[in-house]
Design a protein around this motif. Structure first.
Motif, PDB file in Angstrom:
ATOM      1  N   LEU A   5       0.750  -0.981   0.341  1.00  0.00           N
ATOM      2  CA  LEU A   5      -0.527   0.357   0.111  1.00  0.00           C
ATOM      3  C   LEU A   5       1.196   1.332   0.123  1.00  0.00           C
ATOM      4  O   LEU A   5       0.550   2.141  -0.777  1.00  0.00           O
ATOM      5  CB  LEU A   5      -0.917   0.023   0.946  1.00  0.00           C
ATOM      6  CG  LEU A   5      -2.133  -1.039   1.464  1.00  0.00           C
ATOM      7  CD1 LEU A   5      -3.071  -0.700   2.542  1.00  0.00           C
ATOM      8  CD2 LEU A   5      -2.957  -0.921  -0.298  1.00  0.00           C
ATOM      9  N   VAL A   6       1.887   1.095   0.291  1.00  0.00           N
ATOM     10  CA  VAL A   6       3.081   2.261   0.553  1.00  0.00           C
ATOM     11  C   VAL A   6       3.718   2.242  -1.179  1.00  0.00           C
ATOM     12  O   VAL A   6       3.486   3.604  -0.913  1.00  0.00           O
ATOM     13  CB  VAL A   6       4.033   2.269   1.954  1.00  0.00           C
ATOM     14  CG1 VAL A   6       4.904   2.471   1.497  1.00  0.00           C
ATOM     15  CG2 VAL A   6       3.152   1.982   3.151  1.00  0.00           C
ATOM     16  N   THR A   7       4.349   1.048  -1.420  1.00  0.00           N
ATOM     17  CA  THR A   7       4.867   0.865  -2.557  1.00  0.00           C
ATOM     18  C   THR A   7       3.876   1.843  -3.595  1.00  0.00           C
ATOM     19  O   THR A   7       4.356   2.402  -4.451  1.00  0.00           O
ATOM     20  CB  THR A   7       5.159  -0.405  -2.315  1.00  0.00           C
ATOM     21  OG1 THR A   7       6.024  -0.630  -1.880  1.00  0.00           O
ATOM     22  CG2 THR A   7       5.743   0.159  -3.904  1.00  0.00           C
ATOM     23  N   THR A   8       2.908   1.623  -3.896  1.00  0.00           N
ATOM     24  CA  THR A   8       1.725   2.041  -4.294  1.00  0.00           C
ATOM     25  C   THR A   8       1.162   3.527  -4.730  1.00  0.00           C
ATOM     26  O   THR A   8       0.470   3.910  -5.613  1.00  0.00           O
ATOM     27  CB  THR A   8       0.678   1.104  -4.924  1.00  0.00           C
ATOM     28  OG1 THR A   8      -0.218   0.956  -3.850  1.00  0.00           O
ATOM     29  CG2 THR A   8       0.568  -0.354  -5.639  1.00  0.00           C
ATOM     30  N   GLY A   9       1.422   4.328  -3.437  1.00  0.00           N
ATOM     31  CA  GLY A   9       1.290   5.153  -3.433  1.00  0.00           C
ATOM     32  C   GLY A   9       0.038   5.368  -2.196  1.00  0.00           C
ATOM     33  O   GLY A   9      -0.712   6.863  -2.159  1.00  0.00           O
ATOM     34  N   ILE A  10      -1.038   4.393  -2.205  1.00  0.00           N
ATOM     35  CA  ILE A  10      -2.521   4.714  -1.597  1.00  0.00           C
ATOM     36  C   ILE A  10      -2.645   4.983   0.047  1.00  0.00           C
ATOM     37  O   ILE A  10      -2.858   6.217   0.189  1.00  0.00           O
ATOM     38  CB  ILE A  10      -2.569   3.316  -1.139  1.00  0.00           C
ATOM     39  CG1 ILE A  10      -3.191   2.728  -2.720  1.00  0.00           C
ATOM     40  CG2 ILE A  10      -4.100   2.478  -0.612  1.00  0.00           C
ATOM     41  CD1 ILE A  10      -4.197   1.496  -3.227  1.00  0.00           C
ATOM     42  N   ILE A  11      -1.387   4.675   0.664  1.00  0.00           N
ATOM     43  CA  ILE A  11      -1.260   5.044   1.766  1.00  0.00           C
ATOM     44  C   ILE A  11       0.598   5.708   1.714  1.00  0.00           C
ATOM     45  O   ILE A  11       1.633   5.079   1.174  1.00  0.00           O
ATOM     46  CB  ILE A  11      -1.336   4.685   3.124  1.00  0.00           C
ATOM     47  CG1 ILE A  11      -0.240   3.379   3.038  1.00  0.00           C
ATOM     48  CG2 ILE A  11      -2.521   3.838   3.372  1.00  0.00           C
ATOM     49  CD1 ILE A  11      -0.620   2.294   4.819  1.00  0.00           C
ATOM     50  N   GLY A  12       0.503   7.016   3.396  1.00  0.00           N
ATOM     51  CA  GLY A  12       2.017   6.698   3.198  1.00  0.00           C
ATOM     52  C   GLY A  12       2.587   6.237   4.940  1.00  0.00           C
ATOM     53  O   GLY A  12       1.117   6.306   5.836  1.00  0.00           O
ATOM     54  N   SER A  13       3.679   6.812   5.014  1.00  0.00           N
ATOM     55  CA  SER A  13       4.046   6.638   6.427  1.00  0.00           C
ATOM     56  C   SER A  13       5.613   6.925   7.424  1.00  0.00           C
ATOM     57  O   SER A  13       6.421   7.006   5.786  1.00  0.00           O
ATOM     58  CB  SER A  13       4.263   4.569   6.494  1.00  0.00           C
ATOM     59  OG  SER A  13       4.984   4.299   6.249  1.00  0.00           O
ATOM     60  N   SER A  14       5.307   7.078   8.648  1.00  0.00           N
ATOM     61  CA  SER A  14       6.760   7.527   8.579  1.00  0.00           C
ATOM     62  C   SER A  14       7.046   6.664   9.993  1.00  0.00           C
ATOM     63  O   SER A  14       5.977   6.504  10.845  1.00  0.00           O
ATOM     64  CB  SER A  14       6.124   9.222   8.913  1.00  0.00           C
ATOM     65  OG  SER A  14       7.863   9.507   9.561  1.00  0.00           O
ATOM     66  N   ARG A  15       8.113   7.082  10.225  1.00  0.00           N
ATOM     67  CA  ARG A  15       8.862   5.974  11.473  1.00  0.00           C
ATOM     68  C   ARG A  15       9.041   6.982  12.525  1.00  0.00           C
ATOM     69  O   ARG A  15       8.837   8.251  12.005  1.00  0.00           O
ATOM     70  CB  ARG A  15      10.034   5.483  11.531  1.00  0.00           C
ATOM     71  CG  ARG A  15       9.301   4.097  10.538  1.00  0.00           C
ATOM     72  CD  ARG A  15      11.127   3.966  10.650  1.00  0.00           C
ATOM     73  NE  ARG A  15      11.131   2.326   9.806  1.00  0.00           N
ATOM     74  CZ  ARG A  15      11.193   1.390  10.421  1.00  0.00           C
ATOM     75  NH1 ARG A  15      12.418   0.686  10.728  1.00  0.00           N
ATOM     76  NH2 ARG A  15      10.757   0.047   9.146  1.00  0.00           N
ATOM     77  N   GLY A  16       8.763   7.518  13.455  1.00  0.00           N
ATOM     78  CA  GLY A  16       9.707   7.746  14.846  1.00  0.00           C
ATOM     79  C   GLY A  16       8.073   8.714  15.607  1.00  0.00           C
ATOM     80  O   GLY A  16       6.877   8.053  15.996  1.00  0.00           O
ATOM     81  N   ALA A  17       8.750   9.301  16.653  1.00  0.00           N
ATOM     82  CA  ALA A  17       7.239  10.159  16.975  1.00  0.00           C
ATOM     83  C   ALA A  17       6.597  10.576  17.171  1.00  0.00           C
ATOM     84  O   ALA A  17       4.972  10.401  16.914  1.00  0.00           O
ATOM     85  CB  ALA A  17       8.250  10.681  18.333  1.00  0.00           C
ATOM     86  N   GLY A  18       6.955  11.603  15.591  1.00  0.00           N
ATOM     87  CA  GLY A  18       5.900  12.037  14.540  1.00  0.00           C
ATOM     88  C   GLY A  18       5.452  11.730  14.189  1.00  0.00           C
ATOM     89  O   GLY A  18       4.320  12.104  12.615  1.00  0.00           O
ATOM     90  N   GLY A  19       6.232   9.948  14.195  1.00  0.00           N
ATOM     91  CA  GLY A  19       5.249   9.446  12.673  1.00  0.00           C
ATOM     92  C   GLY A  19       3.576   8.648  12.805  1.00  0.00           C
ATOM     93  O   GLY A  19       3.846   9.082  13.819  1.00  0.00           O
ATOM     94  N   GLY A  20       3.583   7.700  11.760  1.00  0.00           N
ATOM     95  CA  GLY A  20       2.409   7.005  11.550  1.00  0.00           C
ATOM     96  C   GLY A  20       1.903   7.063  10.317  1.00  0.00           C
ATOM     97  O   GLY A  20       2.747   6.979   8.762  1.00  0.00           O
ATOM     98  N   ILE A  21       0.734   6.545   9.553  1.00  0.00           N
ATOM     99  CA  ILE A  21       0.135   5.961   8.630  1.00  0.00           C
ATOM    100  C   ILE A  21      -0.631   6.853   7.989  1.00  0.00           C
ATOM    101  O   ILE A  21      -1.803   7.183   8.854  1.00  0.00           O
ATOM    102  CB  ILE A  21      -0.708   4.803   8.645  1.00  0.00           C
ATOM    103  CG1 ILE A  21       0.702   3.696   9.173  1.00  0.00           C
ATOM    104  CG2 ILE A  21      -0.546   4.060   7.395  1.00  0.00           C
ATOM    105  CD1 ILE A  21       0.674   2.118   9.710  1.00  0.00           C
ATOM    106  N   TRP A  22      -1.423   7.283   7.323  1.00  0.00           N
ATOM    107  CA  TRP A  22      -2.774   8.318   6.656  1.00  0.00           C
ATOM    108  C   TRP A  22      -2.676   8.093   5.500  1.00  0.00           C
ATOM    109  O   TRP A  22      -1.295   6.754   4.358  1.00  0.00           O
ATOM    110  CB  TRP A  22      -1.829   9.588   6.890  1.00  0.00           C
ATOM    111  CG  TRP A  22      -0.359   9.743   5.744  1.00  0.00           C
ATOM    112  CD1 TRP A  22      -0.550  10.414   4.217  1.00  0.00           C
ATOM    113  CD2 TRP A  22       1.146   9.778   6.324  1.00  0.00           C
ATOM    114  NE1 TRP A  22       0.745  10.481   4.372  1.00  0.00           N
ATOM    115  CE2 TRP A  22       1.969   9.837   4.763  1.00  0.00           C
ATOM    116  CE3 TRP A  22       1.426   9.280   7.561  1.00  0.00           C
ATOM    117  CZ2 TRP A  22       2.953  10.460   4.926  1.00  0.00           C
ATOM    118  CZ3 TRP A  22       2.238   9.226   7.826  1.00  0.00           C
ATOM    119  CH2 TRP A  22       4.317   9.924   6.834  1.00  0.00           C
ATOM    120  N   LEU A  23      -3.645   7.902   4.053  1.00  0.00           N
ATOM    121  CA  LEU A  23      -4.430   8.215   3.425  1.00  0.00           C
ATOM    122  C   LEU A  23      -3.321   8.946   2.414  1.00  0.00           C
ATOM    123  O   LEU A  23      -3.136  10.281   2.654  1.00  0.00           O
ATOM    124  CB  LEU A  23      -5.403   8.052   2.556  1.00  0.00           C
ATOM    125  CG  LEU A  23      -6.192   7.258   3.587  1.00  0.00           C
ATOM    126  CD1 LEU A  23      -7.896   7.356   3.213  1.00  0.00           C
ATOM    127  CD2 LEU A  23      -6.157   5.716   3.230  1.00  0.00           C
TER     128      LEU A  23
END
Length: 109
Positions: A5-23
């Motif tokens: 889902l990340v690779t195809t650009g459906i969702i984005g993600s970020s690691r760390g304290a301010g990170g997360g997953i989003w559409l």
């Protein structure tokens, strides 16, 4: 894993304290069929339907064509439903088949 889902650009993600997953795309552009294909592959019901190389009888199997037809029908429905549909219209989907709407059955709770 959510990597497809990340690779195809459906969702984005970020690691760390301010990170997360989003559409990364609007929910109205994300089809359930696309998400399921990415996460589960093209065969939802029986593995050999989408991967005939795993079964020596695939070319002569009487039921394989039936499973392919059923899976095609399932994906046609899933491809008609977006994430926005799920957000706006639980528990019944307006895109559900007429038999379900006429009976008033609940698809999910």
């Amino acid at each position: 894993t959510i990597e497809p889902l990340v690779t195809t650009g459906i969702i984005g993600s970020s690691r760390g304290a301010g990170g997360g997953i989003w559409l990364s795309q609007p929910p109205e552009s994300i089809k359930l069929g696309t998400v399921l294909r990415l996460l589960e592959g093209n065969s939802l019901l029986v593995r050999c339907a989408g991967a005939p190389e795993i079964c020596y009888r695939a070319n002569t199997c009487a039921s394989r064509r039936i499973w392919l037809t059923v899976e095609h029908a399932i994906f046609q429905i899933l491809d008609s439903i977006t994430l926005e549909d799920l957000i706006k219209s639980p528990p019944e989907l307006e895109n559900a088949g007429p038999d379900i709407r006429e009976k008033g059955e609940v698809l999910c709770t």
